[in-house]
Design a protein around this motif. Structure first.
Motif, PDB file in Angstrom:
ATOM      1  N   GLY A  54      47.464  45.990  44.166  1.00  0.00           N
ATOM      2  CA  GLY A  54      46.606  45.079  44.898  1.00  0.00           C
ATOM      3  C   GLY A  54      45.124  45.370  44.727  1.00  0.00           C
ATOM      4  O   GLY A  54      44.309  45.048  45.589  1.00  0.00           O
ATOM      5  N   LYS A  55      44.766  45.973  43.591  1.00  0.00           N
ATOM      6  CA  LYS A  55      43.355  46.235  43.341  1.00  0.00           C
ATOM      7  C   LYS A  55      43.038  46.114  41.859  1.00  0.00           C
ATOM      8  O   LYS A  55      43.910  46.224  41.008  1.00  0.00           O
ATOM      9  N   ALA A  56      41.758  45.881  41.598  1.00  0.00           N
ATOM     10  CA  ALA A  56      41.279  45.756  40.221  1.00  0.00           C
ATOM     11  C   ALA A  56      40.889  47.142  39.720  1.00  0.00           C
ATOM     12  O   ALA A  56      40.037  47.793  40.303  1.00  0.00           O
ATOM     13  N   GLU A  57      41.542  47.568  38.654  1.00  0.00           N
ATOM     14  CA  GLU A  57      41.227  48.863  38.043  1.00  0.00           C
ATOM     15  C   GLU A  57      41.047  48.673  36.545  1.00  0.00           C
ATOM     16  O   GLU A  57      41.872  48.028  35.896  1.00  0.00           O
ATOM     17  N   GLN A  58      40.003  49.251  36.030  1.00  0.00           N
ATOM     18  CA  GLN A  58      39.746  49.190  34.590  1.00  0.00           C
ATOM     19  C   GLN A  58      40.799  50.009  33.866  1.00  0.00           C
ATOM     20  O   GLN A  58      41.060  51.155  34.238  1.00  0.00           O
ATOM     21  N   GLY A  59      41.429  49.410  32.861  1.00  0.00           N
ATOM     22  CA  GLY A  59      42.412  50.126  32.060  1.00  0.00           C
ATOM     23  C   GLY A  59      41.745  51.005  31.019  1.00  0.00           C
ATOM     24  O   GLY A  59      40.528  50.967  30.844  1.00  0.00           O
ATOM     25  N   GLY A 106      38.517  22.074  35.978  1.00  0.00           N
ATOM     26  CA  GLY A 106      37.576  22.745  35.082  1.00  0.00           C
ATOM     27  C   GLY A 106      38.044  24.132  34.701  1.00  0.00           C
ATOM     28  O   GLY A 106      39.013  24.652  35.251  1.00  0.00           O
ATOM     29  N   LYS A 107      37.366  24.707  33.734  1.00  0.00           N
ATOM     30  CA  LYS A 107      37.672  26.073  33.298  1.00  0.00           C
ATOM     31  C   LYS A 107      36.404  26.906  33.373  1.00  0.00           C
ATOM     32  O   LYS A 107      35.413  26.577  32.730  1.00  0.00           O
ATOM     33  N   TYR A 108      36.467  27.966  34.171  1.00  0.00           N
ATOM     34  CA  TYR A 108      35.355  28.897  34.283  1.00  0.00           C
ATOM     35  C   TYR A 108      35.896  30.303  34.174  1.00  0.00           C
ATOM     36  O   TYR A 108      36.954  30.618  34.699  1.00  0.00           O
ATOM     37  N   ARG A 109      35.125  31.129  33.499  1.00  0.00           N
ATOM     38  CA  ARG A 109      35.499  32.537  33.366  1.00  0.00           C
ATOM     39  C   ARG A 109      35.471  33.194  34.729  1.00  0.00           C
ATOM     40  O   ARG A 109      34.519  33.018  35.485  1.00  0.00           O
ATOM     41  N   PRO A 110      36.472  33.976  35.035  1.00  0.00           N
ATOM     42  CA  PRO A 110      36.499  34.636  36.339  1.00  0.00           C
ATOM     43  C   PRO A 110      35.791  35.984  36.321  1.00  0.00           C
ATOM     44  O   PRO A 110      35.499  36.539  35.267  1.00  0.00           O
ATOM     45  N   ASP A 111      35.548  36.485  37.497  1.00  0.00           N
ATOM     46  CA  ASP A 111      35.103  37.859  37.685  1.00  0.00           C
ATOM     47  C   ASP A 111      36.394  38.660  37.852  1.00  0.00           C
ATOM     48  O   ASP A 111      37.186  38.364  38.748  1.00  0.00           O
ATOM     49  N   PRO A 112      36.655  39.653  37.018  1.00  0.00           N
ATOM     50  CA  PRO A 112      37.937  40.362  37.088  1.00  0.00           C
ATOM     51  C   PRO A 112      38.169  41.102  38.411  1.00  0.00           C
ATOM     52  O   PRO A 112      39.281  41.507  38.702  1.00  0.00           O
ATOM     53  N   GLU A 113      37.134  41.219  39.227  1.00  0.00           N
ATOM     54  CA  GLU A 113      37.309  41.880  40.512  1.00  0.00           C
ATOM     55  C   GLU A 113      37.507  40.894  41.657  1.00  0.00           C
ATOM     56  O   GLU A 113      37.658  41.293  42.803  1.00  0.00           O
ATOM     57  N   SER A 114      37.519  39.603  41.348  1.00  0.00           N
ATOM     58  CA  SER A 114      37.749  38.568  42.346  1.00  0.00           C
ATOM     59  C   SER A 114      39.118  37.945  42.074  1.00  0.00           C
ATOM     60  O   SER A 114      39.281  37.159  41.148  1.00  0.00           O
ATOM     61  N   PHE A 115      40.096  38.295  42.896  1.00  0.00           N
ATOM     62  CA  PHE A 115      41.470  37.872  42.630  1.00  0.00           C
ATOM     63  C   PHE A 115      42.287  37.806  43.922  1.00  0.00           C
ATOM     64  O   PHE A 115      41.889  38.329  44.957  1.00  0.00           O
TER      65      PHE A 115
END
Length: 164
Positions: A54-59, A106-115
């Motif tokens: 349940g969190k964003a972590e850089q691989g 529409g299509k917009y690039r997401p922020d990988p920490e907003s999910f």
């Protein structure tokens, strides 16, 4: 005579530029994933961390796997194995594009920490300085937006938009 020739040259140049821009646009719209030319999914964030922690972590590049033309990075060997056992479970919805934007067509690039993870599915969001897409998505009803995004995605998924 000179001005007529000049107009023809300008029209020819303009037509050439239009054709070039059109062909570049068609090339950029080759698939349905929110990624740049590196084809690294989720900007290197671990799909398993989103879903299982349940969190964003850089691989890390050390722990990577390829699936459906994309490269995914993971935090550790256990995450890599989890992904390899069931990659479809960890794929973000709508090719990783902003779920709210897809619901609006529409299509917009997401922020990988907003999910958000809803019913075992990963949804990503754009961060907009004028408003929080996640809050609007939830306030208006995530179920409503998911249903609309699912409908929109059927006709949108073959196209890709580079950039924000």
């Amino acid at each position: 005579m000179k001005s007529t020739m000049s107009i023809k040259i300008r029209k020819g140049l303009l037509a050439g530029i239009c054709i070039l821009l059109f062909s570049l646009g068609m090339k950029a719209q080759s698939h349905s994933y929110s990624t740049d030319n590196s084809m690294i999914a989720l900007e290197g964030y671990s799909a398993v961390s989103y879903m299982d922690k349940g969190k964003a972590e850089q691989g890390k590049k050390t722990y990577k796997a390829s699936y459906d033309g994309l490269t995914y990075y993971f935090v550790n060997q256990n995450q890599l194995k989890s992904f390899q056992n069931n990659p479809r479970k960890y794929q973000p919805q709508y090719g990783g594009w902003c779920a709210f934007a897809v619901s609006l067509g529409g299509k917009y690039r997401p922020d990988p920490e907003s999910f958000r993870v809803v019913n075992g599915k990963l949804y990503l969001f754009t961060v907009n300085p004028e408003g929080d897409f996640v809050k609007v998505w939830e306030k208006e009803g995530s179920g409503k937006h998911i249903a609309q995004a699912n409908k929109n995605w059927q006709s949108m998924k073959k196209f890709k938009t580079f950039g924000p």
